[in-house]
Write a protein that holds these residues in place. Structure first.
Motif, short mmCIF file in Angstrom:
data_model
loop_
_atom_site.label_atom_id
_atom_site.label_comp_id
_atom_site.label_asym_id
_atom_site.label_seq_id
_atom_site.Cartn_x
_atom_site.Cartn_y
_atom_site.Cartn_z
N PRO A 444 -17.98 -24.27 21.43
CA PRO A 444 -18.49 -22.63 19.45
C PRO A 444 -18.34 -22.85 18.52
N VAL A 445 -18.43 -22.08 18.12
CA VAL A 445 -18.92 -22.64 16.48
C VAL A 445 -18.03 -21.55 15.97
N HIS A 446 -17.31 -21.59 15.07
CA HIS A 446 -16.07 -21.14 13.77
C HIS A 446 -16.87 -20.94 13.05
N VAL A 447 -16.85 -19.00 12.76
CA VAL A 447 -17.28 -18.47 12.18
C VAL A 447 -16.08 -18.18 11.12
N GLN A 448 -16.60 -18.31 9.69
CA GLN A 448 -15.58 -18.51 8.21
C GLN A 448 -16.07 -17.08 7.48
N THR A 449 -14.96 -16.58 6.58
CA THR A 449 -15.23 -15.32 5.96
C THR A 449 -14.04 -14.94 5.49
N VAL A 450 -14.54 -14.45 4.18
CA VAL A 450 -12.94 -14.23 2.61
C VAL A 450 -13.33 -12.93 2.40
N ASP A 451 -12.32 -12.26 2.45
CA ASP A 451 -12.67 -10.76 1.78
C ASP A 451 -11.53 -10.33 0.86
N TYR A 452 -11.62 -9.65 -0.66
CA TYR A 452 -10.40 -9.31 -1.51
C TYR A 452 -11.01 -7.92 -2.41
N PHE A 453 -10.10 -7.50 -2.14
CA PHE A 453 -10.80 -6.17 -3.79
C PHE A 453 -9.41 -5.39 -3.77
N ARG A 454 -10.32 -5.37 -5.21
CA ARG A 454 -8.77 -4.67 -5.82
C ARG A 454 -8.24 -2.89 -5.13
N ALA A 455 -7.37 -2.36 -4.94
CA ALA A 455 -7.18 -1.46 -4.49
C ALA A 455 -7.50 -0.14 -4.54
N PHE A 456 -7.94 0.18 -3.38
CA PHE A 456 -9.53 1.56 -3.44
C PHE A 456 -8.37 2.85 -3.42
N THR A 457 -7.25 2.34 -2.92
CA THR A 457 -6.69 4.21 -2.66
C THR A 457 -4.75 3.93 -3.01
N ASP A 458 -4.27 5.15 -3.48
CA ASP A 458 -2.80 4.17 -3.84
C ASP A 458 -1.64 4.42 -2.54
N ASP A 459 -2.24 4.25 -1.72
CA ASP A 459 -1.08 4.34 -0.43
C ASP A 459 -1.30 2.82 0.63
N PRO A 460 -0.66 1.94 0.07
CA PRO A 460 -0.38 1.16 0.46
C PRO A 460 -1.00 0.51 1.48
N TYR A 461 -0.46 1.29 2.52
CA TYR A 461 -0.18 0.85 4.05
C TYR A 461 -2.00 1.08 4.23
N LEU A 462 -2.42 2.16 4.03
CA LEU A 462 -3.62 2.51 4.41
C LEU A 462 -4.87 1.42 3.39
N LEU A 463 -4.35 1.09 2.30
CA LEU A 463 -5.52 -0.78 1.86
C LEU A 463 -4.86 -1.65 2.55
N GLY A 464 -3.74 -1.87 3.68
CA GLY A 464 -3.89 -2.46 4.88
C GLY A 464 -4.66 -2.49 5.67
N GLN A 465 -4.80 -1.12 5.99
CA GLN A 465 -5.42 -0.89 7.22
C GLN A 465 -6.96 -1.58 6.37
N GLY A 466 -7.31 -1.15 5.72
CA GLY A 466 -8.24 -0.76 5.04
C GLY A 466 -8.91 -1.68 4.87
N ALA A 467 -8.49 -2.76 4.29
CA ALA A 467 -9.01 -3.73 3.46
C ALA A 467 -9.11 -4.74 5.79
N ALA A 468 -8.28 -4.59 6.10
CA ALA A 468 -8.16 -5.33 6.98
C ALA A 468 -10.38 -5.62 8.24
N ILE A 469 -10.07 -4.04 8.20
CA ILE A 469 -10.88 -3.46 8.82
C ILE A 469 -12.59 -3.93 8.22
N HIS A 470 -12.67 -3.64 7.07
CA HIS A 470 -13.67 -4.30 6.07
C HIS A 470 -14.20 -6.15 6.82
#
Length: 734
Positions: A444-470
């Motif tokens: 199997p091949v390894h597939v790697q990615t990185v994603d990082y962005f400024r908060a789009f919401t003032d709720d850190p919990y929602l940001l954590g969820q959204g950043a993970a999904i994105h």
């Protein structure tokens, strides 16, 4: 901002959206305190204004006219809104426990949670048992059975239990609303010898006359002592058969207070000093219907006093934080009450004075609407929705709206001289959503990615969820199975406990997604900075022959979009306090929808051409596929699914700050002028764009919709390349 400057020093948590907290938030909007963060917890993101609920029920006012939008109000005040029910308060550890998220820490907490209804017939067992509170649910339930009666008329008996101010106004409103239903009957049951027992007798007589003229049966000196679905039992043994019972009886203390071990009186209401501080806990404040003032234990629980408590609450919380003397709340000797008769008139009471007439109704209308308008975001915030210029830059968007423009990225990457490595099957030069590494030959091949962005919401919990999904979406867009994640977090400068709380919420939100997606959070790195930001480096596994690719398009295939567009403009609207709660609710739901199931469905149908729609918008990412495949595409304008509210935001001039850069691809789009804004809207947690043969399209759509992608749609098709460069052709109809 200088390094080491403390942005957040203290946290104030408001629980409940009663009148006192509404006044607090309004004052905070006018005069916020630097270094203090405010979190507002409420079970709903909108609340109907109680004084105008009868006007809505009787048809004088639309639901949206009487609604206070907490999403827009909180954002306009720079306050973080958490929609949820506080389950328990720990006054010693200074924590508020809210379901499905980590506890929220506070330095000062204020309670304005009102009272709750106590129906004698469980609403769960009988939908006809309708508590007075919450008012939004009361309106929903009443509107539902009124609509059924209008569609299928039948005998219907409604009983309003309680003849106080709320019960009388609701009864008059229902009498007017249902006067066109010939088989509708209404009965009011009051335990005292007359309606409005706390009001002057003339006001009682005026309401009694009004209800009598409307054909309403009034039973006084009767008390409901029990019942079952469709039946109420009175204290004299009489039984009332009914189709609905509205419980407008005096409210009782919410269980939260006693369950949290807070000091309460015999009836369960909070014991509060004149400074509005809770007995034994000076860092806890409370106001409104949920309290008993120790200096005025006889004071009735009603919203009139809560409004006057709001300024005192605001001043005293700030004084407590700044270690200054607190002032006392002194209840007014007389209160003005204006009650809607629902016949174009109102009854007024001020001490012993009573009055009524159409002028009183007009007076009440002006007061009520002025109160509601005071919670609208200032016009100056809407003015920030003008197009960006060099002289007046917009607030910069977060999420994928904060990406570096595509043309900048492409220019830089084209100038890099990256050596080839046989272990890198797909890398920078291929422009895929993730890199593909062949670590083990023939495995199997390894597939790697990185994603990082400024908060789009003032709720850190929602940001954590959204950043993970994105971040996970890049792996799903290549048909890889995610294995592990490393977090990269930037926290604003703040005191240690506040940073600890923020980081905990961020990672707990991400972990909630990773657990559901079977991904291991293996480590990460944190740093301080001027604003909150989060990202993830992800590793997944895939079979080389099963990879989704951008270059796998074929002529004549349908283009299917799995999720609607619009997150860029809507998050920009939220930043400007211009995103209504109903649109924000759908936006959050969309943000938290993973692409995992869609990728599995596509893989099961052996599809190979795929990308996810993120920061460069639909046009940018589709052109990437077209360039890689050397084809063009045709889009059907009216088939593209959009989030509700997107077009309204665009009409107001609100778009993401990345929109203009994305629109630089417009020279490669033909067939419509002006071009639709959704082409260039950057997506945070956007959907997948799949190419599917025509004979498999119906199967794909059916499976997607069954998996919860209700807006999945065919938005276009691939066509042969015309000329030297791929382009997008827009069609108004198919």
């Amino acid at each position: 901002m200088k390094r080491g400057e403390a942005v957040f020093q203290k946290t104030v948590v408001l629980v409940g959206a009663g009148n006192s907290h509404l006044v607090f938030v309004r004052r905070w909007r006018m005069r916020p305190v630097p270094g203090v963060a405010v979190i507002w917890i409420n079970t709903q993101d909108t609340i109907p204004y109680s004084a105008m609920t009868p006007a809505c029920l009787n048809g004088e006012a639309a639901r949206e006219e009487i609604t206070i939008d907490l999403v827009r109000l909180a954002r306009s005040a720079g306050i973080r809104l958490v929609v949820g029910a506080a389950e328990r308060i720990d006054p010693v550890e200074r924590l508020v426990h809210v379901p499905d998220r980590p506890p929220l820490r506070f330095d000062v907490l204020s309670l304005n949670v009102g009272s709750v209804s106590r129906p004698l017939v469980d609403p769960v067992q009988w939908e006809g048992s309708i508590p007075l509170r919450p008012l939004g649910r009361l309106l929903d339930r009443c509107e539902a059975w009124i609509a059924r009666l209008e569609k299928q008329p039948r005998p219907f008996h409604c009983v309003v239990v309680g003849g106080g101010a709320s019960g009388c106004e609701l009864s008059a409103a229902l009498a007017r609303r249902c006067e066109h239903l010939p088989r509708f009957r209404l009965t009011v049951v009051e335990a005292h010898e007359r309606l409005l027992p706390r009001f002057p007798s003339w006001a009682s007589a005026r309401f009694t006359q009004r209800l009598s003229e409307a054909g309403v049966t009034v039973l006084t000196q009767c008390r409901v002592v029990g019942g079952s679905p469709g039946r109420l039992v009175l204290d004299d043994g009489q039984e009332l058969e009914c189709d609905a019972a509205i419980w407008a009886t005096p409210g009782v203390a919410p269980p939260l207070l006693r369950n949290s071990g807070l000091p309460v009186d015999a009836e369960g209401f909070l014991r509060v000093h004149s400074t509005l501080q809770v007995e034994q806990f000076p860092h806890l404040f409370a106001a409104g219907d949920c309290i008993t003032l120790l200096d005025h234990p006889e004071l009735p629980h009603n919203g009139v006093y809560a409004v006057r408590q709001g300024p005192v609450l605001y001043d005293n919380i700030l004084s407590y934080l700044q270690k200054r003397p607190l002032r006392s709340f002194r209840p007014q000797r007389r209160c003005l009450y204006l009650l809607n008769l629902s016949n174009g008139q109102a009854v007024g009471s001020y001490g012993r004075w009573t009055f009524s007439g159409r002028w009183v109704r007009r007076w009440k209308e002006r007061i009520d609407r002025r109160w509601l308008m005071s919670f609208e975001p200032p016009a100056s915030m809407a003015a920030s929705a003008v197009p960006e210029t060099e002289e007046s830059p917009l607030m910069r968007c977060g999420g994928c709206g904060a990406k570096v423009p595509g043309h900048v990225l492409h220019k830089v990457l084209s100038r890099l001289e990256v050596p080839r490595d046989p272990r890198i099957l797909l890398g920078l030069s291929e422009g895929e959503d993730a890199a593909v590494l062949q670590v083990v030959p023939d495995g199997p091949v390894h597939v790697q990615t990185v994603d990082y962005f400024r908060a789009f919401t003032d709720d850190p919990y929602l940001l954590g969820q959204g950043a993970a999904i994105h971040a996970l979406s890049d792996l799903y867009a290549m048909n890889a199975v995610p294995l592990a994640a490393l977090a990269i977090a930037t926290l604003p400068f703040a005191r240690g406990p506040i940073q600890e709380q923020m980081l905990h919420e961020l990672l707990a939100g991400a972990q909630s997604i990773f657990t559901a997606e079977e991904v291991v959070l293996a480590g990460g790195h944190t740093t301080e900075g001027p604003e909150l930001a989060l990202g993830f480096a992800l590793t997944g596994l895939a079979q080389p022959s099963a990879l989704f690719r951008k270059n796998a398009l074929q002529v004549g295939h349908n283009l299917v979009l799995t999720k609607p567009l619009g997150t860029g403009a809507l998050w920009a609207a939220w930043m400007r306090s211009a995103c209504p709660a109903r649109h924000w609710r759908e936006l959050v739901q969309h943000t938290l929808q993973s692409n995992r199931a869609a990728a599995r469905i596509a893989a099961g149908l052996n599809l190979r051409a795929c990308t996810d729609i993120t920061g460069f918008g639909l046009a940018g990412h589709l052109l990437e596929m077209l360039d890689a495949s050397r084809l063009s595409a045709r889009l059907f304008i009216h088939r593209v699914p959009l989030l509700e509210g997107f077009e309204m935001a665009v009409r107001q001039g609100i778009v993401s700050t990345l929109h203009a850069d994305n629109a630089k691809w417009e020279c490669r789009i033909h067939g419509s002028a002006p071009l639709p804004s959704w082409l260039f809207d950057p997506q945070t947690c956007g959907g997948l764009l799949l190419a599917v043969p025509p004979d498999q399209t119906d199967d794909l759509l059916a499976q997607l919709r069954a998996a919860g992608y209700l807006h999945a749609a065919v938005i276009g098709q691939t066509i042969p390349l015309q000329g030297t460069a791929p382009h997008i052709e827009l069609l108004a109809s198919t």
